[in-house]
Write a protein that holds these residues in place. Structure first.
Motif, PDB file in Angstrom:
ATOM      1  N   ASN A 212       0.910  -0.611   0.078  1.00 47.18           N
ATOM      2  CA  ASN A 212      -0.280   0.391   0.345  1.00 47.18           C
ATOM      3  C   ASN A 212       0.738   1.860   0.098  1.00 47.18           C
ATOM      4  O   ASN A 212       1.754   1.216   0.741  1.00 47.18           O
ATOM      5  N   PRO A 213       0.179   2.437  -0.835  1.00 46.57           N
ATOM      6  CA  PRO A 213      -0.838   2.218  -1.448  1.00 46.57           C
ATOM      7  C   PRO A 213      -0.701   1.958  -2.780  1.00 46.57           C
ATOM      8  O   PRO A 213      -2.221   2.033  -3.384  1.00 46.57           O
ATOM      9  N   PHE A 214       0.440   0.944  -3.248  1.00 50.20           N
ATOM     10  CA  PHE A 214       0.043   1.028  -4.859  1.00 50.20           C
ATOM     11  C   PHE A 214      -0.383  -0.262  -5.092  1.00 50.20           C
ATOM     12  O   PHE A 214      -0.579  -1.171  -4.065  1.00 50.20           O
ATOM     13  N   GLN A 215      -0.603  -0.652  -6.117  1.00 56.68           N
ATOM     14  CA  GLN A 215      -2.036  -1.310  -6.403  1.00 56.68           C
ATOM     15  C   GLN A 215      -1.051  -2.247  -7.769  1.00 56.68           C
ATOM     16  O   GLN A 215      -0.523  -1.382  -8.722  1.00 56.68           O
ATOM     17  N   HIS A 216      -1.061  -3.659  -7.844  1.00 53.77           N
ATOM     18  CA  HIS A 216      -0.793  -4.706  -9.045  1.00 53.77           C
ATOM     19  C   HIS A 216      -1.966  -4.630  -9.854  1.00 53.77           C
ATOM     20  O   HIS A 216      -2.796  -5.268  -9.158  1.00 53.77           O
ATOM     21  N   ILE A 217      -1.185  -3.853 -11.317  1.00 57.99           N
ATOM     22  CA  ILE A 217      -2.702  -3.820 -12.345  1.00 57.99           C
ATOM     23  C   ILE A 217      -1.470  -5.054 -13.372  1.00 57.99           C
ATOM     24  O   ILE A 217      -0.626  -4.614 -13.911  1.00 57.99           O
ATOM     25  N   SER A 218      -2.764  -5.922 -13.857  1.00 60.07           N
ATOM     26  CA  SER A 218      -1.795  -6.808 -15.033  1.00 60.07           C
ATOM     27  C   SER A 218      -2.581  -6.502 -16.311  1.00 60.07           C
ATOM     28  O   SER A 218      -3.656  -6.275 -16.455  1.00 60.07           O
ATOM     29  N   PRO A 219      -2.066  -6.293 -16.860  1.00 58.81           N
ATOM     30  CA  PRO A 219      -2.146  -5.374 -18.280  1.00 58.81           C
ATOM     31  C   PRO A 219      -2.517  -6.348 -19.340  1.00 58.81           C
ATOM     32  O   PRO A 219      -3.558  -5.619 -20.277  1.00 58.81           O
ATOM     33  N   ALA A 220      -2.931  -7.519 -18.898  1.00 56.28           N
ATOM     34  CA  ALA A 220      -3.842  -8.607 -19.950  1.00 56.28           C
ATOM     35  C   ALA A 220      -4.781  -7.407 -19.071  1.00 56.28           C
ATOM     36  O   ALA A 220      -5.831  -8.007 -20.028  1.00 56.28           O
ATOM     37  N   SER A 221      -5.444  -7.092 -18.020  1.00 59.56           N
ATOM     38  CA  SER A 221      -7.078  -6.860 -17.659  1.00 59.56           C
ATOM     39  C   SER A 221      -7.576  -5.820 -18.463  1.00 59.56           C
ATOM     40  O   SER A 221      -8.611  -5.381 -18.125  1.00 59.56           O
ATOM     41  N   ILE A 222      -6.368  -5.322 -19.288  1.00 57.25           N
ATOM     42  CA  ILE A 222      -6.189  -3.941 -19.870  1.00 57.25           C
ATOM     43  C   ILE A 222      -6.530  -4.408 -21.274  1.00 57.25           C
ATOM     44  O   ILE A 222      -7.356  -4.234 -22.078  1.00 57.25           O
ATOM     45  N   TYR A 223      -5.030  -4.942 -21.698  1.00 58.81           N
ATOM     46  CA  TYR A 223      -4.807  -6.216 -23.071  1.00 58.81           C
ATOM     47  C   TYR A 223      -4.909  -7.005 -23.012  1.00 58.81           C
ATOM     48  O   TYR A 223      -4.560  -7.566 -22.569  1.00 58.81           O
ATOM     49  N   PRO A 224      -5.578  -7.602 -23.875  1.00 58.69           N
ATOM     50  CA  PRO A 224      -6.187  -8.753 -24.009  1.00 58.69           C
ATOM     51  C   PRO A 224      -5.179  -9.392 -24.019  1.00 58.69           C
ATOM     52  O   PRO A 224      -5.266 -11.001 -24.685  1.00 58.69           O
ATOM     53  N   LYS A 225      -4.396  -9.586 -25.607  1.00 54.89           N
ATOM     54  CA  LYS A 225      -3.360  -9.238 -25.925  1.00 54.89           C
ATOM     55  C   LYS A 225      -2.281 -10.015 -25.867  1.00 54.89           C
ATOM     56  O   LYS A 225      -1.262 -10.775 -26.286  1.00 54.89           O
ATOM     57  N   ALA A 226      -1.607  -9.524 -24.377  1.00 48.38           N
ATOM     58  CA  ALA A 226      -1.135 -10.013 -23.549  1.00 48.38           C
ATOM     59  C   ALA A 226      -0.786 -11.185 -22.856  1.00 48.38           C
ATOM     60  O   ALA A 226      -1.909 -11.983 -23.038  1.00 48.38           O
ATOM     61  N   ILE A 227       0.663 -11.710 -23.411  1.00 57.00           N
ATOM     62  CA  ILE A 227       1.301 -12.779 -22.524  1.00 57.00           C
ATOM     63  C   ILE A 227       1.309 -12.715 -21.353  1.00 57.00           C
ATOM     64  O   ILE A 227       2.113 -11.999 -20.676  1.00 57.00           O
TER      65      ILE A 227
END
Length: 390
Positions: A212-227
């Motif tokens: 905290n206060p940082f948050q993990h964001i998976s790029p694939a949640s925004i960009y489905p082409k991500a591996i």
């Protein structure tokens, strides 16, 4: 005259492996190993029962190539609940650990001579894995913003792309510094990879350790082409089981399947059974507890080192490491790591192996017992007292 592969012959041993081997030959009784990232906390309780059941339930046999359906279903639920990623089972492929995920994904995507962009700093293995596959690693220097956040600069990234660039490989949270990709960075990265038609691979090995206060964001949640590459090793203290997974579009998974067929074949059945047991319990609660423990240790170590005159040690946003800097003493990371090794029997990783951004620093693992961390601070302070600083 017999010989080994010229490609293999050109590959360097990693700093962690080299210093660990050298230390083992010394037979010191007071060694403090802060070079690796081996979790010391116990794995989830469900692991013990799972080990007892493996043979009785037939999980000592061959696995389906992608992994057992029951495990894939648990992974899909985890991806939805924790990563905000929605995928079909056919988009998940189990592999023997995070390193295997890296090797397999890259082998599936690059040809000899292709460029792979990697962060500066980053895990030193990235470059050598790319070299081993005949690719060309190319560092993209990260920069600090006004808040001290080490981030990807869109202009630098765009200028790094050439006609040979095939893949952008990112790590969030970042080993060694713990930097976490923000939503703004991810959106800019997506724009660049889309405009240049290159693959985006994201290594999320340390996803469970974001403070905290940082948050993990998976790029694939925004960009489905991500591996995306995942592992059970760090978050659940299962390093020896060698179990991880790749999440990707179906065409990439098809290529991954071919690579697996002629390399590791399939992930270990016993390891998959244990992984399924972990995800069948309250795994998010377990991960949060582990994260809280690492947060406290990380803050103790960074604050203690920062209090040593001349040492600069910023608080990490995430991860299992801190990176004290010794530039005020005129010492490189290589020099400082060597002094601590030879004179104080403390094992660390020179920051330079991670890239130019690691200059004058060393990487230290935080997940040790409190008294060992305190002794490590004392040894580092003793070492710095032998130097002068500006």
């Amino acid at each position: 005259m017999s010989k080994v592969s010229s490609i293999v012959n050109s590959i360097k041993m990693s700093a962690v492996s080299s210093i660990s081997i050298e230390a083992s030959q010394k037979n010191w009784k007071d060694t403090i190993s802060m070079a690796g990232g081996e979790p010391q906390f116990s794995p989830p309780a469900a692991v013990n029962d799972a080990f007892k059941e493996i043979v009785a339930k037939g999980f000592n046999k061959y696995s389906p190539f992608p992994g057992y359906t029951s495990l894939l279903e648990k992974i899909r639920a985890k991806l939805s609940d924790f990563n905000n990623i929605q995928v079909d089972l056919e988009q998940i492929y189990t592999v023997p650990g995070g390193s295997s995920a890296l090797f397999t994904a890259l082998m599936a995507l690059i040809d000899r001579g292709d460029e792979v962009l990697i962060q500066d700093p980053c895990w030193e293995h990235y470059s050598e894995i790319i070299n081993l596959l005949g690719g060309i690693p190319k560092k993209v220097k990260m920069v600090k913003d006004s808040n001290g956040h080490l981030r990807i600069d869109k202009n630098i990234l765009e200028q790094s792309i050439t006609s040979k660039t095939t893949v952008l490989l990112l790590n969030t949270p970042l080993n060694p510094t713990g930097s976490v990709l923000s939503i703004e960075e991810i959106n800019e990265v997506v724009e660049v990879v889309e405009e240049n038609d290159i693959h985006l691979i994201v290594d999320e090995e340390y996803e469970g350790f974001v403070f905290n206060p940082f948050q993990h964001i998976s790029p694939a949640s925004i960009y489905p082409k991500a591996i995306t590459l995942y592992s059970f090793s760090k978050t659940f203290a299962l390093t020896g089981l060698r179990i991880g997974y790749i999440v990707a579009p179906k065409d990439v998974i098809s290529a991954v399947r071919k690579v697996s067929l002629y390399s590791f074949m399939y992930a270990s059945s016993p390891s998959q059974y244990v992984a399924e047991a972990v995800l069948s319990e309250h795994h998010i609660d377990f991960a949060k507890k582990a994260c809280d423990e690492m947060y406290n240790k990380s803050r103790f170590l960074s604050n203690s080192l920062q209090s040593i005159p001349g040492v600069v040690c910023e608080e990490a946003e995430a991860g299992l490491y801190v990176n004290p800097n010794f530039i005020k003493f005129g010492k490189t990371g290589n020099e400082m790591s060597r002094v601590l090794f030879e004179k104080y029997h403390l094992l660390s990783v020179p920051g330079e192996v991670a890239g130019a951004n690691g200059a004058n620093s060393i990487r230290l693992y935080v997940g040790l017992e409190q008294e060992i961390l305190e002794e490590a601070v004392n040894r580092i302070e003793s070492a710095t007292k032998k130097f002068t600083f500006d």
